[in-house]
Design an enzyme around this catalytic site. Sequence first.
Site, mmCIF file in Angstrom:
data_model
loop_
_atom_site.group_PDB
_atom_site.id
_atom_site.type_symbol
_atom_site.label_atom_id
_atom_site.label_comp_id
_atom_site.label_asym_id
_atom_site.label_seq_id
_atom_site.Cartn_x
_atom_site.Cartn_y
_atom_site.Cartn_z
ATOM 1 N N SER A 42 0.864 -1.195 0.000
ATOM 2 C CA SER A 42 0.000 0.000 0.000
ATOM 3 C C SER A 42 0.893 1.234 0.000
ATOM 4 O O SER A 42 2.056 1.166 0.404
ATOM 5 C CB SER A 42 -0.875 0.000 1.259
ATOM 6 O OG SER A 42 -1.684 1.166 1.295
ATOM 7 N N TYR B 134 -1.916 -0.650 10.558
ATOM 8 C CA TYR B 134 -2.006 -1.092 9.151
ATOM 9 C C TYR B 134 -0.774 -0.611 8.369
ATOM 10 O O TYR B 134 -0.133 -1.391 7.648
ATOM 11 C CB TYR B 134 -3.291 -0.545 8.524
ATOM 12 C CG TYR B 134 -3.404 -0.798 7.031
ATOM 13 C CD1 TYR B 134 -3.642 -2.077 6.551
ATOM 14 C CD2 TYR B 134 -3.240 0.249 6.119
ATOM 15 C CE1 TYR B 134 -3.734 -2.306 5.186
ATOM 16 C CE2 TYR B 134 -3.339 0.026 4.758
ATOM 17 C CZ TYR B 134 -3.596 -1.256 4.296
ATOM 18 O OH TYR B 134 -3.673 -1.487 2.944
#
Length: 258
Positions: A143, A157
């Site tokens: 990501s 995350y």
Amino acid sequence: MSASLKNKSIIVTGASKGIGKGIARVFAAHGAKVLLVARTAAEGEAAAAELRANGGTAAFFQADVTDRAQVSAMVAKAVELHGGLDVLCANAGAFPACKITDLTDEAWDGLFVTNVRSLMLCVQAALPALRQSPAPRVVVTSSITGPITGFPGWSHYGATKAAQLGFIRTAAIELARDRITINAVLPGNILTEALVDLGPAYIEATAACVPLGKLGSVEDIGHAAAFLASAEAGYITGQTLVVDGGQILPESPAALTA
Ligand code: NAP
């Protein structure tokens, strides 16, 4: 379209929906034989059936990628069904929001198990089969969040997504002796089912922060993964490919309107 993916055996984890489903769709369109993996059988079976209905070669295998035995069985199924394994797309992941003040040990550790331990398990399990492939590849879905950007609620995350990149840089060296490349795609905001559920106002506001003026499609990530899995990318390993419409570039919101 690269012809080099035709008839290749591919595993895509987290392929029942979202980005993984898009990756699976792109590989199937390239003529690859795709094993879609997720925990929820109904969604996964439906995703595989959709690919077959469009002329693709696809099957679903139910597995939790945090579980060593289930991950081994996943690789064995790809070998059994598709005659080997050429590409592992380690895409499955979770992104529960939680501010730092509310994070528990369990929430932190649990997300590392889902997003990071799973990557190690999948790579480990896939190695013997990948070694038999003439052009073995691993493509990880990381990501921009964590490796490059931050957003309140996603400290854990972001840490897992950055950890994935730490893993691939050493893995690239260790796996090179087996001719296996490992690279990561770093998506920006991608229009998945979960994002659509957040409503048009959220999507519009997010798109306004992206120089290309829109969110990415799941196929945008699929095309990047297919490139990294192709013969043409054979000399690329340990690298990252940002696919975000330019989202990480503006120095300030003013850069988008100046
Ligand atoms: P999603 O729509 O929630 O899909 C997640 C997929 O992973 C589902 O198929 C889910 O199926 C599967 N999955 C989750 N945990 C699993 C487990 N333990 N074992 C096996 N399968 C599991 O998510 P997404 O947005 O497509 O995200 C996919 C990947 O892209 C993630 O790694 C995420 O971090 C990354 N990413 C997404 C975006 C974005 O904008 N969407 C941006 C950057 C990065 P089951 O729940 O049935 O198992």
